[in-house]
Design a protein around this motif. Structure first.
Motif, PDB file in Angstrom:
ATOM      1  N   GLY A   1     -12.706  -3.871  -8.457  1.00 52.89           N
ATOM      2  CA  GLY A   1     -11.813  -4.611  -8.364  1.00 52.89           C
ATOM      3  C   GLY A   1     -12.231  -5.916  -9.179  1.00 52.89           C
ATOM      4  O   GLY A   1     -11.334  -6.796  -9.454  1.00 52.89           O
TER       5      GLY A   1
ATOM      6  N   SER B   1      -9.571  -6.769 -11.963  1.00 48.41           N
ATOM      7  CA  SER B   1      -8.214  -6.718 -11.532  1.00 48.41           C
ATOM      8  C   SER B   1      -7.390  -8.321 -11.709  1.00 48.41           C
ATOM      9  O   SER B   1      -7.486  -9.197 -10.715  1.00 48.41           O
TER      10      SER B   1
ATOM     11  N   SER C   1      -4.721  -9.523 -13.052  1.00 45.48           N
ATOM     12  CA  SER C   1      -2.929  -9.929 -12.899  1.00 45.48           C
ATOM     13  C   SER C   1      -2.623  -9.743 -11.542  1.00 45.48           C
ATOM     14  O   SER C   1      -2.890  -8.948 -10.860  1.00 45.48           O
ATOM     15  N   TYR C   2      -1.418 -10.422 -11.274  1.00 42.92           N
ATOM     16  CA  TYR C   2      -0.737 -10.435 -10.030  1.00 42.92           C
ATOM     17  C   TYR C   2      -0.309  -8.921  -9.921  1.00 42.92           C
ATOM     18  O   TYR C   2       0.476  -8.337 -10.893  1.00 42.92           O
ATOM     19  N   ASN C   3      -0.444  -8.128  -8.960  1.00 44.52           N
ATOM     20  CA  ASN C   3      -0.166  -6.564  -9.120  1.00 44.52           C
ATOM     21  C   ASN C   3       0.839  -6.312  -7.830  1.00 44.52           C
ATOM     22  O   ASN C   3       1.130  -5.173  -7.556  1.00 44.52           O
TER      23      ASN C   3
ATOM     24  N   ALA D   1     -10.155 -10.144  -6.858  1.00 45.90           N
ATOM     25  CA  ALA D   1      -9.330  -9.195  -5.848  1.00 45.90           C
ATOM     26  C   ALA D   1      -9.162 -10.248  -4.437  1.00 45.90           C
ATOM     27  O   ALA D   1      -9.872 -11.155  -4.001  1.00 45.90           O
TER      28      ALA D   1
ATOM     29  N   ASP E   1      -5.140 -11.527  -6.708  1.00 39.83           N
ATOM     30  CA  ASP E   1      -4.197 -10.338  -7.421  1.00 39.83           C
ATOM     31  C   ASP E   1      -3.184 -10.055  -6.543  1.00 39.83           C
ATOM     32  O   ASP E   1      -2.115  -9.375  -6.865  1.00 39.83           O
TER      33      ASP E   1
ATOM     34  N   ARG F   1      -9.405  -2.412  -2.449  1.00 36.95           N
ATOM     35  CA  ARG F   1      -9.445  -2.558  -4.129  1.00 36.95           C
ATOM     36  C   ARG F   1      -9.279  -1.324  -4.992  1.00 36.95           C
ATOM     37  O   ARG F   1      -8.899  -0.151  -4.299  1.00 36.95           O
ATOM     38  N   SER F   2      -9.406  -1.448  -6.247  1.00 35.76           N
ATOM     39  CA  SER F   2      -8.834  -0.434  -7.225  1.00 35.76           C
ATOM     40  C   SER F   2      -9.326   0.996  -6.872  1.00 35.76           C
ATOM     41  O   SER F   2      -8.799   1.925  -7.572  1.00 35.76           O
ATOM     42  N   ASP F   3     -10.480   1.294  -6.196  1.00 29.84           N
ATOM     43  CA  ASP F   3     -11.215   2.409  -6.194  1.00 29.84           C
ATOM     44  C   ASP F   3     -10.739   3.127  -4.876  1.00 29.84           C
ATOM     45  O   ASP F   3     -11.049   4.328  -4.772  1.00 29.84           O
TER      46      ASP F   3
ATOM     47  N   THR G   1     -12.944   0.353  -1.099  1.00 32.95           N
ATOM     48  CA  THR G   1     -13.834  -0.806  -1.015  1.00 32.95           C
ATOM     49  C   THR G   1     -12.595  -1.995  -0.483  1.00 32.95           C
ATOM     50  O   THR G   1     -11.490  -2.058  -1.277  1.00 32.95           O
TER      51      THR G   1
END
Lengths: 380, 545
Positions: free
Chosen positions: A39, A42, A44-46, B149, B152, B483-485, B488
């Motif tokens: 993360g 990361s 930008s607002y997603n 995180a 976002d 999170r993106s993974d 996490t």
């Protein structure tokens, strides 16, 4: 003074003067990219789908700030109305949408643009007046034109005020997304600022012409002059209507093109110059540009979004055509009611019929762009 | 525009208003208050031709500072402990701001005074300014701070999180229900006149002490608009006071607004200022000291009390009860402990407290260590994943609290908890004033007088009931706090950035989450009484885990 913090990093101790102390400056290495972990990139607002490939700053600062139980608001609105309506209730308009959140203001207004654009408008009006004063252009004006400004140009300020304060200000409370409400809020300020522009211009002319310019007759004109009663009735009916989409439509798709354009671009812009007055059109052109380049623009996009809705488009079209049937007669009456003022100025460069034909054609063009049928006989 | 000409211009624009004759006025937003025409003037004499350039100039200063912060890389010196709490604060505050914009027509419809309407229109666009300028500030944090995180997912997280909902009433309260209750008393007379001082003045000072000079730049610019808003509120309040029939309603609305905002704002801001700071100088003000100065002395004693001469019935006992909760009952310390207990379902990190923090707390709030020290030591020892559960699910002795039905902050000062059967269900309240809000204020009549314009308390008010019986890891996925993974967690009970020290959903699988309110309603009457008796007695933190 420097020493090592327990983590082994340098910091500077905060030393004050005497009894004062000051906070320490600590170098924390907390900048983007200082470490890589899940993360950490990361940035930008997603939680929303941008209209284009990358979100604009307008989208970033606007979308989802007003939450929605249809999106992420899992506990729903926690305060409601006495009649059982939700805090923001989609029922507040008869328009239906399968995705309220698809609309984007084409003007992309957020706080920075609001102040830049409006300040530029203020400067444009102020500079025009100051230049006129420094050149003393008023000496070349045909004095017979002064009562026309005092009564009819100034009376328009009331229309702008009524629509800004009692149509758009309430409407910006009511729509189900921040995108709709912010666009309407900006429109509200355009109208209120313009109404004040006109009043302050009136005040300047009182200073310039003294007793030759009646600075107070505008209110009597607005309240009692038969030519203006149709306009006032249209504005007052808009002020009392409650459906936010309907009032936005009836103001910007019907009233402004048929009545506002008529007064600003056909009367003021064309009648003032033959009387030696190029200043009044400059003052009024600011609000005309705001309407045509910005307010009509967002309204057209907003209504197009409703008309092109895959599920509800046809019903929305019928609804808007119903609105046209209701509101076009009021605006026609308002426009036609102004006809006598075309005969008042000493020089009459254009007939009311020709002027009205121009705005009517433009109005029909706006409806045609939206794919809406002009109500039969409504514009006769 | 020179000041003299602004006065003249302001007088001129008063000519714009008129009384409609073609329609009978049917206000879109209603009130149970009654008003006489006219009345108060706008001493600020606001005219848009001077307003827009003035605000544009203020913007130049703000955006100049934003550029400077980026070029100077302010984030090399910001405290992660502080920035993490901004993920919560800045997710909440743009909504109350935009709600304030949306609230203005409540008063233009309900209060017959065009001069005040003019001021309200300025306030409307001010509030649009505040909301979007704060969203932009947060965007810069997301782009430049080490851990984006949580920033976002900001507005999504605000919408689906228990803490977001607590904050949300400080926005919905402005816009919904009786026009005067919402926009005048709750927003202008209490939120803006009282609480913007702690929100927009105390917060910036703490931000600066933690290396963040962007927040002060933005928020002090915001605060510079507030005096106009307070002025709008004062004028309308004096109009309301001019009619004796309104006095009971004003009293009701002051009790509700003062108490509810104390419960909500002090919970969040008290925690952020005292637990989000690394600045532990003994002479820097604690939140309680700030509250005493900004709220008790400046607002209560200098603004509210003098209004008694106009017939305002000031609810002194409510103010004193709020002050007692802050000064004696450790209100926001209980809240901080609760936020940290709930870290697995937050969207920000919470840094453990250290010995230096303990010393500062004990100095500022004598008795703090005995109440909270041991628990924070446990929090610290459980902060890195090491085969144990998150602290809420370890045996520390802490009892997960019931939630207050009114303010939605949990019932943390256990002995004050009230349980009552209301509208067909058992509810809990953190204090008698929150119980009063639900059972007396938000009802169809007040002191025998019908109040048809009063709003309703709605929604799913206990967040935990949304996830009763769920697996904790499933909740985290459902909330989107991963999170993106894909595993996490966004929240962490520390501010360390090494991947192997971060908690994942794997650590939370198999833990069942429960709603205290669902369980309460499932109990027999006897079980419920016994449970509440024990609950009110509090808990003891174990010395060892």
């Amino acid at each position: 003074m420097s020493e090592l913090a327990p983590e082994g990093r340098a910091f500077t101790k905060g030393l004050g003067r005497g009894d004062r102390s000051i906070p320490q400056i600590m170098l924390t290495d907390a900048e983007a990219g200082a470490a890589e972990f899940a993360g950490s990139d990361s940035r930008s607002y997603n939680y929303f789908e941008p209209k284009k490939r990358r979100a604009t700053k307008y989208e970033d600062v606007t979308l989802d700030v007003q939450p929605d139980p249809e999106r992420y608001l899992t506990q729903s609105w926690i305060l409601g109305w006495a009649n059982g309506d939700l805090g923001y209730d989609p029922k507040w308009t008869k328009i239906q949408s399968s995705d309220w959140h698809a609309f984007r203001d084409p003007n992309e207004e957020w706080e920075k643009t609001i102040y830049i654009n409006n300040s530029n408008s203020v400067r444009q009006v102020t500079n025009a007046i100051e230049n006129a004063q420094s050149e003393n252009v008023f000496q070349y004006w045909n004095k017979s034109w002064l009562p026309i400004i005092a009564k009819h140009v100034s009376a328009w300020a009331h229309a702008d005020y009524g629509i800004g304060m009692y149509v758009f200000l309430p409407a910006q409370r009511a729509a189900p997304t921040n995108m709709h409400n912010n666009a309407i809020a900006v429109n509200c300020m355009h109208k209120l600022r313009t109404s004040q522009d006109i009043m302050l211009y009136n005040m300047e002319l009182m200073d310039v012409f003294g007793d030759e310019f009646d600075g107070e007759v505008h209110k009597e004109t607005w309240l009692e002059d038969p030519s203006w009663q149709g306009v006032r009735e249209n504005v007052e009916r808009l002020m009392n209507a409650k459906d936010w989409a309907e009032t936005t439509f009836a103001s910007n798709i019907v009233f402004e093109p048929l009545v506002g354009d008529l007064l600003r671009s056909q009367f003021v812009a064309r009648f003032a110059p033959p009387h030696g007055d190029s200043l009044t059109p400059s003052v009024i052109s600011v609000s005309q540009a705001e309407f045509t380049e910005r307010d009509l623009n967002y309204t057209r996009d907003m209504m197009t979004e409703f008309l092109e809705d895959e599920t509800h488009g046809e019903e929305n079209k019928q609804l808007m055509e119903g609105w046209l049937e209701e509101w076009v007669p009021y605006s026609m009456q308002a426009a036609k009611g102004l006809e006598p003022i075309w005969s008042e100025p000493e020089v009459q460069p254009v007939s009311f019929e020709d002027s009205f034909e121009q705005v009517k054609n433009r109005f029909e063009g706006i409806l045609s762009d939206l794919g809406l049928r002009v109500p039969e006989g409504a514009t006769r | 525009m020179a000041r003299k000409s602004v006065s003249k211009a302001h007088a001129k624009i008063q000519e714009l208003s008129w009384e409609p004759t073609f329609v009978e006025k049917d206000p879109k937003y209603k009130t149970d208050y009654t008003f006489k025409e006219g009345g108060q003037k706008d001493p600020m004499k606001q005219v848009l031709q001077s307003y827009f350039p003035m605000q544009e100039e203020k913007d130049h200063r703000v955006y100049g500072a934003v550029d400077a912060a980026i070029r100077g890389n302010m984030w090399r010196q910001v405290q992660p402990r502080w920035m993490e709490w901004q993920k919560l604060f800045l997710s909440i505050i743009p909504f109350p701001e935009i709600s304030a914009a949306r609230a203005m027509p409540l008063l233009t419809e309900a209060v017959p005074n065009p001069e005040i309407h003019n001021g309200l229109a300025f306030q409307m666009i001010d509030e649009v300014r505040h909301s979007t300028i704060q969203m932009n500030l947060k965007r810069e944090y997301m782009r430049n701070y080490i851990d984006p995180a949580g920033f976002d997912i900001t507005e999504k997280a605000f919408s689906n999180n228990y803490a977001g909902t607590i904050g949300r009433q400080f926005g919905e309260g402005f816009t919904t229900g009786d026009a005067l209750t919402a926009c005048n008393i709750y927003l202008q007379v209490v939120a803006e006149t009282a609480f913007t001082n702690t929100l927009f003045v105390a917060m910036p000072s703490e931000a600066a002490a933690n290396g963040d000079y962007l927040l002060p730049t933005v928020f002090l610019s915001v605060q510079s608009d507030e005096s106009r808003h307070m002025n709008n509120g004062y004028g309308t309040l004096l109009m309301a006071l001019a009619n004796d029939e309104n006095k009971d309603l004003i009293e009701r609305d002051l009790i509700y607004s003062i108490w509810n905002q104390h419960a909500v704002v002090d919970a969040a801001i008290g925690t952020i200022i005292d637990y989000g700071s690394k600045d532990r100088r003994k002479d820097r003000d604690s939140y309680a000291e700030m509250w005493k100065r900004w709220y008790y002395d400046d607002y209560y004693r200098s603004y509210l009390v003098p209004l008694e001469k106009y017939g305002l019935k000031v609810p002194h006992d409510v103010v004193e009860d709020a002050w007692r909760r802050i000064s004696d009952d450790f209100y926001h310390h209980h809240v901080a402990q609760f936020f940290a207990t709930g870290w697995p379902v937050n969207y920000w990190r919470i840094d453990p407290m250290t010995d230096e923090d303990f010393e500062w707390f004990e100095n500022k709030y004598p008795g703090w260590y005995d109440k909270f020290g041991k628990w924070w030591e446990h929090y610290s020892s459980l902060s890195e994943p090491n085969g144990h559960n998150p602290i809420a699910f370890e045996n520390t002795g802490y009892v997960y609290p019931h939630r207050c039905w009114s303010c939605m902050v949990p019932c943390l000062i256990r002995e004050d908890t009230i349980m009552d059967y209301v509208d067909g269900q058992w509810r809990t309240y953190c204090h008698k004033w929150c119980h009063w809000q639900d059972t007396v204020a938000y009802r169809e009549e007040y002191k025998g007088r019908p109040t048809p314009a009063m709003g309703k308390m709605t929604g799913k008010r206990e967040w935990e009931s949304l996830y009763h019986g769920w697996d904790l890891a499933d909740i985290q996925h459902d909330l989107g706090y991963v999170r993106s993974d894909g595993k996490t967690l966004v929240p962490q009970p520390h501010v360390q950035f090494e991947q192997d020290k971060m908690w994942t959903t794997d650590h939370c699988k198999g833990i069942e989450f429960q709603s205290p309110n669902v369980l309460l309603n499932e109990m027999s009457d006897e079980e419920r009484e016994k449970h509440m008796e024990e609950y009110k007695q509090g808990f003891t933190i174990n010395d060892t885990l």
